[in-house]
Motif scaffolding. Structure first.
Motif, PDB file in Angstrom:
ATOM      1  N   THR A  86       0.874  -1.173   0.000  1.00  0.00           N
ATOM      2  CA  THR A  86       0.000   0.000   0.000  1.00  0.00           C
ATOM      3  C   THR A  86       0.905   1.215   0.000  1.00  0.00           C
ATOM      4  O   THR A  86       1.806   1.331   0.809  1.00  0.00           O
ATOM      5  CB  THR A  86      -0.876   0.034   1.262  1.00  0.00           C
ATOM      6  OG1 THR A  86      -0.047  -0.294   2.359  1.00  0.00           O
ATOM      7  CG2 THR A  86      -2.012  -0.954   1.154  1.00  0.00           C
ATOM      8  N   THR A  87       0.674   2.092  -0.926  1.00  0.00           N
ATOM      9  CA  THR A  87       1.674   3.122  -1.194  1.00  0.00           C
ATOM     10  C   THR A  87       1.875   4.052  -0.015  1.00  0.00           C
ATOM     11  O   THR A  87       0.969   4.747   0.405  1.00  0.00           O
ATOM     12  CB  THR A  87       1.239   3.974  -2.388  1.00  0.00           C
ATOM     13  OG1 THR A  87      -0.099   4.334  -2.162  1.00  0.00           O
ATOM     14  CG2 THR A  87       1.401   3.244  -3.691  1.00  0.00           C
ATOM     15  N   ASN A  99       0.896   0.102  -8.572  1.00  0.00           N
ATOM     16  CA  ASN A  99       0.723   0.227  -7.113  1.00  0.00           C
ATOM     17  C   ASN A  99      -0.604   0.870  -6.776  1.00  0.00           C
ATOM     18  O   ASN A  99      -1.306   0.439  -5.867  1.00  0.00           O
ATOM     19  CB  ASN A  99       1.844   1.071  -6.520  1.00  0.00           C
ATOM     20  CG  ASN A  99       3.146   0.311  -6.490  1.00  0.00           C
ATOM     21  OD1 ASN A  99       3.147  -0.902  -6.647  1.00  0.00           O
ATOM     22  ND2 ASN A  99       4.228   1.021  -6.321  1.00  0.00           N
ATOM     23  N   GLU A 159      -3.837  -0.620  -4.736  1.00  0.00           N
ATOM     24  CA  GLU A 159      -4.370   0.073  -3.564  1.00  0.00           C
ATOM     25  C   GLU A 159      -5.865   0.328  -3.718  1.00  0.00           C
ATOM     26  O   GLU A 159      -6.656  -0.019  -2.841  1.00  0.00           O
ATOM     27  CB  GLU A 159      -3.628   1.392  -3.356  1.00  0.00           C
ATOM     28  CG  GLU A 159      -4.064   2.103  -2.097  1.00  0.00           C
ATOM     29  CD  GLU A 159      -3.652   3.561  -2.089  1.00  0.00           C
ATOM     30  OE1 GLU A 159      -2.542   3.878  -2.552  1.00  0.00           O
ATOM     31  OE2 GLU A 159      -4.458   4.392  -1.624  1.00  0.00           O
ATOM     32  N   GLN A 177      -8.767  -1.412  -1.531  1.00  0.00           N
ATOM     33  CA  GLN A 177      -9.401  -0.570  -0.514  1.00  0.00           C
ATOM     34  C   GLN A 177     -10.848  -0.230  -0.855  1.00  0.00           C
ATOM     35  O   GLN A 177     -11.633   0.086   0.023  1.00  0.00           O
ATOM     36  CB  GLN A 177      -8.618   0.733  -0.331  1.00  0.00           C
ATOM     37  CG  GLN A 177      -7.225   0.554   0.247  1.00  0.00           C
ATOM     38  CD  GLN A 177      -7.250   0.093   1.697  1.00  0.00           C
ATOM     39  OE1 GLN A 177      -8.244   0.226   2.379  1.00  0.00           O
ATOM     40  NE2 GLN A 177      -6.151  -0.494   2.135  1.00  0.00           N
ATOM     41  N   ALA A 183      -7.618   3.680   5.479  1.00  0.00           N
ATOM     42  CA  ALA A 183      -7.189   2.516   4.708  1.00  0.00           C
ATOM     43  C   ALA A 183      -6.995   1.327   5.629  1.00  0.00           C
ATOM     44  O   ALA A 183      -6.521   1.464   6.748  1.00  0.00           O
ATOM     45  CB  ALA A 183      -5.898   2.834   3.985  1.00  0.00           C
TER      46      ALA A 183
END
Lengths: 613, 518
Positions: free
Chosen positions: A53-54, A360, A364, A368, B75
């Protein structure tokens, strides 16, 4: 060696999907590269190895600051493309003359990609966008420092003048104050850049012309008596070699077969369509143009819109809405941003043409889901441009299509600049890489550039286009494309496809490619920093210092060359540039003459940052 | 640094020696003793300062090492495997939904014109040409030989496309001429032209009104205005369509709300001159009075009214005899009555100049083709030379309305803008709600109504008259107007033909409505 063989499969994707193992292997490897480079870039070691996750580099760190300013230079890192060793090319793919029939619009059904397409695909697979070494080479440190200093002095003086002016010349600053209960139309702070920087060099833009914007254009000379606040035409005309108009294939013509056809149409149809497409403005020539465009770009159907900007801004809201996600390249055109905002969809941005970053980001956002609720996205649409007009970079389509397989997003490619100008048949980026257009969901393009007309098109599957005919704002509310413009599209398209039975169209496309290669290569040889991928008809030349923007433009105009210069906010603040749009209408003599003059001005302004080869 | 690491002797010695050597190094620099003695003196007997500065250093470190703040970041941390699975599982909706039967009807029924757009065009599926009451060719400029010739002359000098945005050598001298012509025609200081009528207003509004600014908008405005309002991200208040009392109430509310606010924001009233959705005319005099009283700027969309309203055809300001400089921005289209293409915004020099850099549809789009700009100029000239065509148009419109206001239709339809003497050259025919009620249940959907009106349209075209339903992108309109048939009158049809066409429409309505059963 391993990577080369791997990437040799790239053009193969249009025939059959690559084996799963390789498709898995490749992105992994890409990702590895990405991680390596980020750790080089950010000394703080923010890259988390395990969770992908960035965690993006923080803004404060010096190294990421340098990385940020430098990132702007990385677009051309694919250049020069790595050549494939001839022994690696299978016999069936060796250059074959006349493998394609003259009937150009079936290029996408061809069994084999041409050598040029193959080379482009390989170059795309080898592209590295965070190549630090490359950037160090390209941008000397003293240029960075002096550019920032340059801005610093400009801002300092700007504020000084503002402060003094507001005290001593109250009347001239009245428009920035609250006036009789009205708030100022533009705020003091917002307009600072315009008033204090743009105003100094305003004469480099909006230069009026007359006549046809072809290889030579007639610029109306103007002077300003009040430091660029107003201009006055002197009545003189300056003939200049035109590197400013997007006349890629040279169809901006006042005579010839296109103009004749248009004249005929005006006599038959008049000037206007008289209504909207949905109400009663659909003419037979609109339908014909739509059919031909669809055939040309290799899609089932197409629809045409009367303005290029509106093609994006009114179509995107018809495709995505609330609960959808648009992933947009950071350098996408203003019309895409406009449309994306109107649509109400969420918007995420990835680094310019950087497939590692996109990957990426995709992982994500899909994992998410929607913000807060974490519901899965309804649709994800990635919007990219085929050819970026400020950078000259070509979208990395082969990699994108691999990602599309894996992540199931929809792909929208804006071919405003690339249609007609890229590819051996003028078919745009798909033609450039030898990829079947069926892999791209929406192909959008404009007629303003290569076709010498106006407006734009959207091409896609029939069901998509039918939906757009009902929901696209331009179809329901805006004027139709006017008959003369539609005819210009039809006529120039006919020539590009060789329908007139001549080699005219092919020659134009070839001439443009030759000119573009020659021009960019010569500029690089001279030691200029030039962006852009190989084959791009847009050639940006880096100026850096803001003062050089105007100096370059004025000096070139003095010598009879019309060019565009671009600075902040259209480009990153540091990388102001001059932009040359090469055209098929330019002759070799034009180019040589212009190159000589550019070299002269380059010496004068000390723009040759690299050693001449 | 990991705090769990123990400092043993070796470390202590190492640190000591490092500190010593650094100290020696500093001493070696000439003049360094001055700095050192200053630092020593400065901290003597000042524990508070030491604490403060240590705190600052600590805070700076904490800030630098903290995670970047992301608003609303919730997140979920996922493992690689989970992400892979989620990516694998995710299934997008199809890019577009399948077409409904109503969508198919809409596609099918959109007329396709074979050949030129004109007062009597050939339409696919009809043997004979139809009388055209569906195009904005009000003044029959479509057929003007003079304009065609001018366009061809321009073509031979300028070609078709301008091949660039106005900023990059896309400003042609004919564009500047047209801008001057428009400004003169309207009586404003300057004007700026855009390449498409629809995109003009949706680009003008966000050029001036930014986040935090205030827009007071008529709630019946056309779609392009709605989009401009939406993209500006300003605060928006709506008032009832052309209801000046309601406008005054809203403005007064805002005044009361804003009393305690210190900062003055930009405030605009946005409305349409001649409403595209309802065909009625905004009371400009009252609007100007209110705008002055409450210190607002007025953005007036005259896309429909330019070239048709007023004695000279210069729109609302002409109709009400008001100086055009009183309206801050007049936005119009050259594609409707002028039968060219593109749009414009007229105002004072500051307003126009600002758009040359901030109007996104101006700045980022290719300029309008030279031949279309010249056509628009020529159309303006034509209207100025022959203002009596405007009277003819008003005449046609009046007699058409009179036919449709006949008693026999009273229970079936209602005409938007009940005034028969309105100079508007187009009007909407809507189904009378009483008629719908009389036909049984209340759950008559929009689609049923549209289908009913489509039947009228079909019946008319069978009788030789081309009319159209007003088309909307239903799900994106803020408050979609009720279904309607939109009739555009034209002086291209003679008085007799006009009356005949009106008769056809009337009898078609009677016939279709009579047969209609839910």
């Amino acid at each position: 060696m391993a990577t080369t063989t791997n990437s040799l499969q790239v053009p193969g994707i249009e025939i059959q999907p690559p084996p799963i193992s390789s498709s898995h292997h490749h992105p992994q490897q890409k990702h590895q590269e990405k991680n390596d480079t980020t750790s080089t870039l950010s000394a703080t070691g923010s890259s988390t190895g395990t969770t992908r996750t960035t965690t993006r580099a923080r803004t404060f760190s010096l190294s990421s600051l340098v990385g940020k300013t430098r990132r702007a230079y990385s677009v051309s890192s694919a250049y020069p493309p790595k050549m494939i060793h001839p022994s690696l090319v299978p016999a069936s793919l060796k250059p074959q003359e006349n493998t394609l029939s003259v009937d150009n619009d079936v290029w996408f059904h061809a069994k084999h990609v041409t050598p040029a397409q193959r080379r482009n695909s390989v170059a795309a697979a080898h592209r590295k966008y965070e190549d630090f070494q490359q950037k160090m080479e390209e941008a000397p440190m003293f240029i960075l420092v002096s550019t920032y200093l340059n801005y610093f002095v400009l801002i300092l003086f700007g504020h000084l003048r503002d402060i003094l002016g507001k005290v001593f010349k109250r009347s001239e600053y009245a428009h920035l104050r609250t006036n009789q209960g009205y708030a100022p139309l533009v705020s003091d702070f917002d307009s600072f850049y315009t008033r204090r920087m743009y105003m100094r060099i305003r004469d480099c833009w909006n230069r009026p012309i007359t006549g046809v914007p072809t290889r030579i254009t007639a610029i109306l000379e103007r002077v300003s008596d009040d430091f660029n606040k107003t201009f006055r035409l002197t009545g003189r005309k300056i003939d200049a070699i035109n590197f400013a108009s997007y006349n890629y294939l040279g169809f901006a013509q006042a005579e010839g077969p296109c103009a004749d056809a248009v004249e005929e149409t005006v006599r038959d149809y008049g000037v206007s369509g008289g209504s909207t497409r949905a109400e009663c403005g659909s003419l037979d020539i609109h339908r014909e143009a739509e059919r031909k465009v669809a055939r040309f770009v290799g899609k089932e159907d197409a629809c045409i819109v009367s303005m290029g900007f509106a093609t994006n801004s009114t179509t995107i809201p018809a495709l995505v809405g609330k609960g959808c996600l648009i992933i947009s390249d950071e350098l996408n055109h203003s019309s895409i941003i406009f449309g994306a905002r109107l649509s109400g969809a969420s918007i995420r941005v990835f680094k310019h043409n950087n497939m590692g970053d996109l990957r990426n980001l995709l992982r994500e956002v899909i994992s998410q889901g929607q913000p807060r609720t974490h519901r899965p996205w309804k649709k994800i649409m990635i919007i990219v441009e085929g050819l970026y007009s400020m950078e000259g970079s070509v979208v990395n389509l082969p990699e994108l299509i691999k990602l599309k397989r894996e992540f199931k997003f929809y792909l929208y490619v804006d071919e405003a600049h690339s249609i007609g100008a890229l590819g051996e048949h003028g078919g745009g980026v798909c033609d450039f890489y030898g990829i079947n257009p069926k892999h791209v969901d929406i192909l959008m393009g404009t007629f303003t550039k290569s076709f010498g007309a106006a407006g734009g098109y959207i091409a896609g599957d029939k069901v998509v286009i039918d939906h757009l005919r009902l929901k696209n704002h331009s179809f329901c509310y805006a004027e139709t494309m006017t008959p003369p413009v539609t005819q210009q599209v039809l006529a120039s398209l006919g020539i590009m496809r060789g329908e007139d039975g001549t080699e005219n169209g092919r020659n134009r496309i070839r001439q443009l490619a030759d000119n573009a290669h020659y021009f960019a290569a010569r500029l690089r040889e001279m030691g200029f920093i030039v962006y852009g991928d190989e084959g791009s008809p847009v050639v940006p030349l880096l100026l850096f210092n803001p003062a050089k923007i105007s100096a370059f433009s004025r000096e070139m105009l003095k010598r009879g060359v019309a060019i565009c210069v671009v600075g902040y906010p259209a480009t990153p603040i540091i990388s102001s540039r001059a932009r040359f749009c090469v055209s098929a209408a330019h002759t070799r003599e034009d180019l040589d003459h212009a190159l000589k003059l550019i070299s002269e001005v380059g010496d004068l302004l000390m723009l040759k940052f690299k050693k001449a080869q | 640094m990991d705090p769990s690491v123990h400092l043993d002797d070796e470390h202590a010695v190492f640190i000591n020696s490092t500190v010593n050597s650094v100290y020696e190094l500093i001493n070696a620099i000439p003049g360094s003793h001055l700095v050192l003695s200053y630092v020593k003196n400065a901290y003597q007997d000042d524990p508070f300062r030491i604490i403060l500065e240590l705190f600052l250093v600590f805070f700076a470190l904490k800030y630098m090492l903290s995670k970047k703040y992301k608003p609303q970041d919730n997140a979920v941390k996922l493992t690689e495997k989970e992400i892979d699975d989620l990516v694998e599982e995710w299934k997008p909706e199809p890019l577009v939904p399948p077409l409904s039967s109503f969508d198919k009807l809409n596609l099918e029924k959109a007329p396709l014109i074979i050949g030129a757009q004109s007062v009597k065009p050939k339409v696919a599926g009809h043997a004979k040409p139809l009388m055209n009451l569906a195009s904005t060719n009000y003044l029959e400029l479509q057929a003007s030989e003079r304009i065609r010739q001018k366009a061809i002359d321009t073509l031979k000098v300028y070609g078709v496309g301008s091949c660039g945005p106005p900023g990059f050598y896309g400003t042609i001298d004919v564009h500047m001429d047209l801008e001057r012509d428009i400004a003169q025609f309207l009586g404003t200081e300057e004007a700026i032209i855009y390449a498409q009528g629809f995109s003009t207003i949706s680009s003008v509004i966000p050029a001036f009104s930014k986040r935090g600014d205030l827009l007071v908008v008529d709630d019946g405005v056309s779609f392009s205005v709605q989009k401009g309002v939406q993209i500006s991200r300003s605060n928006v208040r709506y008032f009832k369509h052309n209801d000046m009392q309601d406008l005054e109430r809203v403005l007064d509310d805002i005044r009361v709300d804003d009393m305690h606010k210190r900062k003055l924001t930009r405030r605009f009233i946005v409305t349409e001159g001649l409403s595209a959705n309802f065909g009625d005319i905004a009371p400009l005099a009252k609007l100007i009075e209110l705008k002055r009283k409450f210190k607002y700027r007025l953005i007036l969309d005259e896309s429909q009214s330019i070239g048709v309203l007023g004695a000279r055809g210069a729109g609302l300001t002409d109709l009400f005899n008001i100086d055009a400089k009183e309206v801050d921005m007049i936005v119009g289209s050259m594609s409707n009555a002028l039968c060219a293409s593109g749009g414009f915004c007229a105002g004072n020099t500051q307003i126009v100049d600002h758009q040359r850099l901030s109007g996104s549809a101006y700045c980022f789009s290719a300029s309008i083709p030279a031949m279309l700009a010249v056509s628009a100029s020529e159309a303006l000239k034509y209207i100025q030379e022959k203002p009596q065509i405007l009277c003819d148009l008003a005449d046609r419109s009046r007699s058409f309305r009179q036919v449709l206001s006949h008693k026999s239709l009273e229970n079936l339809i209602e005409l938007s803008g009940s005034d028969v003497y309105s100079p508007s050259p187009f009007f909407h025919i809507r189904v009378n709600p009483a008629f719908l009620r009389s036909r049984g249940r209340d759950d008559i959907s929009r689609e049923d109504e549209e289908r009913l009106l489509q039947d009228v349209v079909d019946e008319c075209s069978a009788q030789g008259v081309l009319i159209t339903r007003a088309k909307y992108v239903y799900d994106q309109e803020r408050k979609c107007p009720r279904p309607s048939i939109k009739i555009y009158v034209t002086i291209g049809l003679t008085k007799k033909e006009n009356d005949k066409a009106a008769g056809v429409v009337k009898s078609a309505i009677v016939k279709v409505f009579g047969k209609w059963k839910k």
